[in-house]
Design a protein around this motif. Sequence first.
Motif, PDB file in Angstrom:
ATOM      1  N   PRO A  53       6.232   6.883   2.861  1.00 24.73           N
ATOM      2  CA  PRO A  53       5.248   6.038   2.316  1.00 24.73           C
ATOM      3  C   PRO A  53       4.574   6.956   1.149  1.00 24.73           C
ATOM      4  N   VAL A  54       4.324   6.276  -0.009  1.00 25.96           N
ATOM      5  CA  VAL A  54       3.669   6.740  -1.257  1.00 25.96           C
ATOM      6  C   VAL A  54       2.468   5.990  -1.541  1.00 25.96           C
ATOM      7  N   LEU A  55       1.321   6.325  -1.602  1.00 24.19           N
ATOM      8  CA  LEU A  55       0.044   5.625  -1.581  1.00 24.19           C
ATOM      9  C   LEU A  55      -0.115   4.965  -2.972  1.00 24.19           C
ATOM     10  N   ASN A  56      -0.661   3.626  -2.965  1.00 26.10           N
ATOM     11  CA  ASN A  56      -0.678   2.871  -4.186  1.00 26.10           C
ATOM     12  C   ASN A  56      -2.176   3.174  -4.619  1.00 26.10           C
ATOM     13  N   LYS A  57      -2.174   3.632  -5.888  1.00 24.77           N
ATOM     14  CA  LYS A  57      -3.324   3.797  -6.624  1.00 24.77           C
ATOM     15  C   LYS A  57      -4.406   2.701  -6.695  1.00 24.77           C
ATOM     16  N   ILE A  63       0.745  -1.232  -0.028  1.00 23.53           N
ATOM     17  CA  ILE A  63      -0.025   0.072  -0.152  1.00 23.53           C
ATOM     18  C   ILE A  63       0.990   1.088  -0.148  1.00 23.53           C
ATOM     19  N   PHE A  64       2.066   1.149   0.636  1.00 24.74           N
ATOM     20  CA  PHE A  64       2.819   2.515   0.752  1.00 24.74           C
ATOM     21  C   PHE A  64       4.129   2.130   0.154  1.00 24.74           C
ATOM     22  N   SER A  65       4.646   1.126  -0.309  1.00 20.40           N
ATOM     23  CA  SER A  65       5.818   0.989  -1.094  1.00 20.40           C
ATOM     24  C   SER A  65       5.895   0.066  -2.284  1.00 20.40           C
ATOM     25  N   GLY A  66       6.771  -0.062  -3.147  1.00 15.91           N
ATOM     26  CA  GLY A  66       6.790  -0.888  -4.386  1.00 15.91           C
ATOM     27  C   GLY A  66       7.207  -2.346  -4.117  1.00 15.91           C
ATOM     28  N   ASP A 123       3.110  12.275   7.471  1.00 14.89           N
ATOM     29  CA  ASP A 123       3.762  11.745   6.280  1.00 14.89           C
ATOM     30  C   ASP A 123       3.136  11.817   5.128  1.00 14.89           C
ATOM     31  N   LEU A 124       1.892  11.542   5.146  1.00 14.77           N
ATOM     32  CA  LEU A 124       0.763  11.462   4.267  1.00 14.77           C
ATOM     33  C   LEU A 124      -0.102  12.597   4.174  1.00 14.77           C
ATOM     34  N   LEU A 125      -0.548  13.055   2.950  1.00 13.56           N
ATOM     35  CA  LEU A 125      -1.274  14.205   2.735  1.00 13.56           C
ATOM     36  C   LEU A 125      -2.730  13.673   2.465  1.00 13.56           C
TER      37      LEU A 125
END
Lengths: 477, 95
Positions: free
Chosen positions: A49-53, A21-24, A276-278
């Motif tokens: 973390p970067v959110l998974n579309k 969800i937040f990584s590749g 850390d998350l918008l």
Amino acid sequence: MDWETVIGIETHAQLSTVSKIFSGASTAFGAAPNVQACAVDIALPGVLPVLNKGAVERAVRFGLAVGADIRRRSVFARKNYFYPDLPKGYQISQYELPVVQGGSLSVMLKGGEKTVRLTRAHLEEDAGKSLHEDFHGMSGIDLNRAGTPLLEIVTEPDMSSAEEAVAYAKALHALVRWIGICDGNMQEGSFRCDANVSVRRKGADVLGTRCEIKNLNSFRFLEEAINYEVRRQIELIEDGGSVVQETRLYDPDRKQTRSMRSKEDAHDYRYFPDPDLLPLAISAETIEQIRSELPELPAAKRKRYVDEYQLSAYDAGVLTSSREVADYFEDLVGALGGGYKLAASWIAGELFGALKRAGLEVSQSPLSSRQLAGLLREIQDGVISGKTAKDVFDAMWNGGGEAADIIAASGLKQISDAGELEQVIDAVLAANSKSVEEYRAGRQKAFNALVGQAMKATRGKGNPAQINEILKKKLAG
Amino acid sequence: MSLSLPEVKRIAWLARIEITDAEAGAAQGHLNDIFTLIEQMQSVDTEGVAPMAHGQDVVQRLREDRVTETDLHALYQGIAPQVEGGLYLVPKVIE
């Protein structure tokens, strides 16, 4: 004293994305320990973390499928607690503003349909796994699962028995698979339920104190755990005690629930928005795009089967128990050009029976929908009787091939030639004068005996409807 | 609102921070100073103002659902105190 049970269910459905969800990192099941745990998953300092579309889209698809509100703006929060398989010391979840709000799911019960209201569904990350055996008194930590996307689906306390809870869990399980957001593999933990159970005296308007039974990963355990818990709570109160709010675990070997932690020890999660998350914004276009891609849903299919195909609500429920079953049915009636009731009864009867005996799912059926359509066509055309068709079914199941070929090769073809049948019946009447007399004296049973004799004389291949007709005519004459 | 000493100790326990009684006393003073500041902020009229979830008025960028990470567990486990069979070993905790 009469008691009433109140149950609410929280389900963790693992979303079927290929990455976390937040990584590749990969989410594939069964990898060697920690090979799919990247810097974000193991919480190395400085990672973000970067959110998974794909996870967001699946949550929206679920929300639309249950008629919920999709929040155009939702927020991620940190749920703080310490455990070795949670490397950050907090789980990223959603608290005050979940992505999916409300909605409902209609479930099929023996006594009819029931609607279970949903409170919410929110996105969150899974934790890793702790292994407690064989490490010289230490615990082994595998973080492959850490960061796997979950959709936590929460109901209102709308269920009043283990039966209803299981029906809801099965309907939800079918739906998440139906819309392709979760593989539903319960052995692998892709779909796990927590049950909140309380009891109260019938008619009481205040809810009793509830216990939460955690991590039930089979429908049978869900049922057993609730039934045990309801009995435990009622006995406790009837003996003058009171239920203590706590978290309990189900032990399937002893068929009991046991206390895991009490309210006093309950976690104080100290939720707060994750800096850390918008905020997550979902556009109207995205929602409409996802809506347009939704398949026809089980409830709509059930209604169509009843309205257009004149199937019973029960049959319609059975045929929409999974998307694979519905697809099989629709392919079958498509090939057959109708025959809805015949198809429904053969799928629910012979096919399901054979699949169950072989321990197979419908998608693994050795008999394709097109092959079964071939067999049903022979019945519709009067070539074979329903009884003979069962033998042909068995032959097709075991050895493959087409119904028409098997019927031709084994001489199972039904005798529908009126002249031939009349000859047989004349012989039967001559040989069973006693039954004839009894029939004329008004005993219906005697008629059935004569039909039986005629079927026997044709070695079961006589067309039963025709035999009935000819017999009646001859006995009347 | 101000915090009592037992509340300070509970917060320390929740955060898994070991503190002495003297440190707890000092922390109580510091935390209560912060609460005074919060009280001051709470006196501001925020009627009709939507709460902010983040300091910046922008929204989350999404990542395509693709596997982009490779297996680096040997590197990461190089700094782990104890490892066995690919697992990180930690003092036993059972819940």
